[in-house]
Design a protein around this motif. Sequence first.
Motif, PDB file in Angstrom:
ATOM      1  N   ALA A 121     -23.744 -11.507   2.017  1.00 36.37           N
ATOM      2  CA  ALA A 121     -23.093 -10.600   1.060  1.00 36.37           C
ATOM      3  C   ALA A 121     -21.996  -9.781   1.723  1.00 36.37           C
ATOM      4  O   ALA A 121     -20.934  -9.540   1.132  1.00 36.37           O
ATOM      5  CB  ALA A 121     -24.134  -9.677   0.418  1.00 36.37           C
ATOM      6  N   ALA A 122     -22.222  -9.359   2.965  1.00 34.43           N
ATOM      7  CA  ALA A 122     -21.209  -8.579   3.688  1.00 34.43           C
ATOM      8  C   ALA A 122     -19.963  -9.418   3.947  1.00 34.43           C
ATOM      9  O   ALA A 122     -18.832  -8.927   3.821  1.00 34.43           O
ATOM     10  CB  ALA A 122     -21.789  -8.055   5.000  1.00 34.43           C
ATOM     11  N   VAL A 123     -20.150 -10.685   4.273  1.00 32.06           N
ATOM     12  CA  VAL A 123     -19.005 -11.574   4.508  1.00 32.06           C
ATOM     13  C   VAL A 123     -18.225 -11.775   3.208  1.00 32.06           C
ATOM     14  O   VAL A 123     -16.991 -11.708   3.186  1.00 32.06           O
ATOM     15  CB  VAL A 123     -19.475 -12.932   5.094  1.00 32.06           C
ATOM     16  N   VAL A 124     -18.938 -12.004   2.120  1.00 26.06           N
ATOM     17  CA  VAL A 124     -18.275 -12.187   0.819  1.00 26.06           C
ATOM     18  C   VAL A 124     -17.539 -10.915   0.419  1.00 26.06           C
ATOM     19  O   VAL A 124     -16.388 -10.974  -0.055  1.00 26.06           O
ATOM     20  CB  VAL A 124     -19.308 -12.601  -0.263  1.00 26.06           C
ATOM     21  N   LEU A 125     -18.158  -9.769   0.621  1.00 18.56           N
ATOM     22  CA  LEU A 125     -17.509  -8.504   0.273  1.00 18.56           C
ATOM     23  C   LEU A 125     -16.270  -8.255   1.128  1.00 18.56           C
ATOM     24  O   LEU A 125     -15.233  -7.810   0.620  1.00 18.56           O
ATOM     25  CB  LEU A 125     -18.497  -7.338   0.422  1.00 18.56           C
ATOM     26  N   THR A 126     -16.358  -8.561   2.407  1.00 17.17           N
ATOM     27  CA  THR A 126     -15.194  -8.403   3.283  1.00 17.17           C
ATOM     28  C   THR A 126     -14.057  -9.307   2.831  1.00 17.17           C
ATOM     29  O   THR A 126     -12.890  -8.889   2.787  1.00 17.17           O
ATOM     30  CB  THR A 126     -15.573  -8.702   4.749  1.00 17.17           C
ATOM     31  N   ALA A 127     -14.371 -10.536   2.466  1.00 11.66           N
ATOM     32  CA  ALA A 127     -13.349 -11.461   1.954  1.00 11.66           C
ATOM     33  C   ALA A 127     -12.756 -10.940   0.641  1.00 11.66           C
ATOM     34  O   ALA A 127     -11.544 -11.045   0.415  1.00 11.66           O
ATOM     35  CB  ALA A 127     -13.941 -12.854   1.765  1.00 11.66           C
ATOM     36  N   ALA A 128     -13.595 -10.359  -0.208  1.00 12.99           N
ATOM     37  CA  ALA A 128     -13.099  -9.799  -1.471  1.00 12.99           C
ATOM     38  C   ALA A 128     -12.155  -8.630  -1.202  1.00 12.99           C
ATOM     39  O   ALA A 128     -11.093  -8.519  -1.846  1.00 12.99           O
ATOM     40  CB  ALA A 128     -14.269  -9.348  -2.352  1.00 12.99           C
ATOM     41  N   PHE A 129     -12.512  -7.768  -0.274  1.00 13.09           N
ATOM     42  CA  PHE A 129     -11.624  -6.663   0.109  1.00 13.09           C
ATOM     43  C   PHE A 129     -10.289  -7.199   0.607  1.00 13.09           C
ATOM     44  O   PHE A 129      -9.227  -6.757   0.191  1.00 13.09           O
ATOM     45  CB  PHE A 129     -12.248  -5.801   1.208  1.00 13.09           C
ATOM     46  N   ALA A 130     -10.359  -8.149   1.525  1.00 12.26           N
ATOM     47  CA  ALA A 130      -9.132  -8.707   2.099  1.00 12.26           C
ATOM     48  C   ALA A 130      -8.282  -9.344   1.003  1.00 12.26           C
ATOM     49  O   ALA A 130      -7.060  -9.153   0.963  1.00 12.26           O
ATOM     50  CB  ALA A 130      -9.468  -9.726   3.177  1.00 12.26           C
ATOM     51  N   GLY A 131      -8.926 -10.067   0.117  1.00  8.51           N
ATOM     52  CA  GLY A 131      -8.191 -10.738  -0.949  1.00  8.51           C
ATOM     53  C   GLY A 131      -7.595  -9.792  -1.967  1.00  8.51           C
ATOM     54  O   GLY A 131      -6.466  -9.983  -2.423  1.00  8.51           O
ATOM     55  N   LEU A 132      -8.328  -8.749  -2.314  1.00  4.65           N
ATOM     56  CA  LEU A 132      -7.860  -7.839  -3.365  1.00  4.65           C
ATOM     57  C   LEU A 132      -7.000  -6.700  -2.833  1.00  4.65           C
ATOM     58  O   LEU A 132      -6.105  -6.226  -3.518  1.00  4.65           O
ATOM     59  CB  LEU A 132      -9.053  -7.278  -4.138  1.00  4.65           C
ATOM     60  N   TRP A 133      -7.265  -6.233  -1.636  1.00  2.00           N
ATOM     61  CA  TRP A 133      -6.466  -5.151  -1.066  1.00  2.00           C
ATOM     62  C   TRP A 133      -5.227  -5.687  -0.373  1.00  2.00           C
ATOM     63  O   TRP A 133      -4.131  -5.204  -0.594  1.00  2.00           O
ATOM     64  CB  TRP A 133      -7.281  -4.334  -0.068  1.00  2.00           C
ATOM     65  N   GLY A 134      -5.428  -6.676   0.471  1.00  2.00           N
ATOM     66  CA  GLY A 134      -4.307  -7.170   1.261  1.00  2.00           C
ATOM     67  C   GLY A 134      -3.566  -8.337   0.648  1.00  2.00           C
ATOM     68  O   GLY A 134      -2.364  -8.480   0.839  1.00  2.00           O
ATOM     69  N   GLY A 135      -4.275  -9.181  -0.075  1.00  2.00           N
ATOM     70  CA  GLY A 135      -3.675 -10.394  -0.620  1.00  2.00           C
ATOM     71  C   GLY A 135      -2.446 -10.158  -1.486  1.00  2.00           C
ATOM     72  O   GLY A 135      -1.382 -10.718  -1.206  1.00  2.00           O
ATOM     73  N   PRO A 136      -2.549  -9.351  -2.536  1.00  4.33           N
ATOM     74  CA  PRO A 136      -1.368  -9.137  -3.377  1.00  4.33           C
ATOM     75  C   PRO A 136      -0.197  -8.513  -2.620  1.00  4.33           C
ATOM     76  O   PRO A 136       0.950  -8.923  -2.801  1.00  4.33           O
ATOM     77  CB  PRO A 136      -1.879  -8.188  -4.476  1.00  4.33           C
ATOM     78  N   ALA A 137      -0.483  -7.556  -1.755  1.00  4.93           N
ATOM     79  CA  ALA A 137       0.591  -6.925  -0.985  1.00  4.93           C
ATOM     80  C   ALA A 137       1.242  -7.935  -0.050  1.00  4.93           C
ATOM     81  O   ALA A 137       2.473  -7.956   0.095  1.00  4.93           O
ATOM     82  CB  ALA A 137       0.043  -5.741  -0.192  1.00  4.93           C
ATOM     83  N   LEU A 138       0.449  -8.773   0.574  1.00  6.33           N
ATOM     84  CA  LEU A 138       0.992  -9.780   1.474  1.00  6.33           C
ATOM     85  C   LEU A 138       1.859 -10.776   0.709  1.00  6.33           C
ATOM     86  O   LEU A 138       2.941 -11.152   1.175  1.00  6.33           O
ATOM     87  CB  LEU A 138      -0.142 -10.502   2.206  1.00  6.33           C
ATOM     88  N   ARG A 139       1.405 -11.188  -0.466  1.00  5.38           N
ATOM     89  CA  ARG A 139       2.206 -12.119  -1.274  1.00  5.38           C
ATOM     90  C   ARG A 139       3.541 -11.509  -1.659  1.00  5.38           C
ATOM     91  O   ARG A 139       4.583 -12.159  -1.571  1.00  5.38           O
ATOM     92  CB  ARG A 139       1.435 -12.540  -2.523  1.00  5.38           C
ATOM     93  N   VAL A 140       3.540 -10.255  -2.085  1.00  5.20           N
ATOM     94  CA  VAL A 140       4.788  -9.589  -2.452  1.00  5.20           C
ATOM     95  C   VAL A 140       5.686  -9.469  -1.230  1.00  5.20           C
ATOM     96  O   VAL A 140       6.894  -9.734  -1.303  1.00  5.20           O
ATOM     97  CB  VAL A 140       4.508  -8.194  -3.069  1.00  5.20           C
ATOM     98  N   ARG A 144       9.337 -11.297  -0.771  1.00  8.04           N
ATOM     99  CA  ARG A 144      10.536 -10.504  -0.506  1.00  8.04           C
ATOM    100  C   ARG A 144      11.238 -11.018   0.735  1.00  8.04           C
ATOM    101  O   ARG A 144      12.449 -11.122   0.786  1.00  8.04           O
ATOM    102  CB  ARG A 144      10.183  -9.031  -0.329  1.00  8.04           C
ATOM    103  N   GLU A 145      10.449 -11.340   1.749  1.00  3.40           N
ATOM    104  CA  GLU A 145      11.034 -11.819   2.994  1.00  3.40           C
ATOM    105  C   GLU A 145      11.684 -13.186   2.809  1.00  3.40           C
ATOM    106  O   GLU A 145      12.674 -13.495   3.446  1.00  3.40           O
ATOM    107  CB  GLU A 145       9.968 -11.915   4.087  1.00  3.40           C
ATOM    108  N   SER A 146      11.119 -14.029   1.943  1.00  3.22           N
ATOM    109  CA  SER A 146      11.644 -15.380   1.799  1.00  3.22           C
ATOM    110  C   SER A 146      12.784 -15.461   0.790  1.00  3.22           C
ATOM    111  O   SER A 146      13.507 -16.446   0.759  1.00  3.22           O
ATOM    112  CB  SER A 146      10.522 -16.338   1.392  1.00  3.22           C
ATOM    113  N   CYS A 147      12.928 -14.459  -0.032  1.00  2.00           N
ATOM    114  CA  CYS A 147      14.004 -14.470  -1.018  1.00  2.00           C
ATOM    115  C   CYS A 147      15.304 -14.052  -0.359  1.00  2.00           C
ATOM    116  O   CYS A 147      15.349 -13.068   0.368  1.00  2.00           O
ATOM    117  CB  CYS A 147      13.707 -13.500  -2.159  1.00  2.00           C
ATOM    118  N   GLU A 148      16.318 -14.805  -0.623  1.00  3.26           N
ATOM    119  CA  GLU A 148      17.622 -14.424  -0.123  1.00  3.26           C
ATOM    120  C   GLU A 148      18.439 -13.889  -1.277  1.00  3.26           C
ATOM    121  O   GLU A 148      18.354 -14.390  -2.399  1.00  3.26           O
ATOM    122  CB  GLU A 148      18.317 -15.622   0.509  1.00  3.26           C
TER     123      GLU A 148
END
Length: 173
Positions: A121-140, A144-148
Amino acid sequence: MKRADRNFAELLQELRVAQTGVQILFAFLLGLSFTDRFAALDATQRGIYIVTLVASALTGILLVAPVAMHRLLFQHGRKRDVVRIGHRMVVAGLCGLLATIVGGLLLVLDVVVGPTAAVGAAVVLTAAFAGLWGGPALRVWLRRESCELPQPGPENVRPAYSAHQATGSSSSP
């Protein structure tokens, strides 16, 4: 300076949200050691408890530090520095909040359902945090970096601003 003021106000608003969760978790963890069941914890569970309690305390420190720094530097013209350093402290505090939540879950589930399910459960929760907290910000950020920016072609080029436009002259050159 207005931008720094706005950024600091946004930072404080974000801190209000994060600090509430940290304070509740810290209070829970402090109170836990005074319960009868705490004496039944094994060495691993006590270790998880200590790490989680320390992570919670450090998280609280990190999330309050920008406010303390602002107070100490108030009216010294250092608002941009306060925002820049405060941002880093808040990001570190959010990492601490993640550790505190995961540690609390790990401890409780270890006591209730055993270590294997707790770790899963801790591993799944950590992955959920990473995906929901960091994932969207990383995608944006990556998008931005790849758009010219489009390069102006002949159809997108505006005529140069001329002196006669500035004076309001309607005569043609």
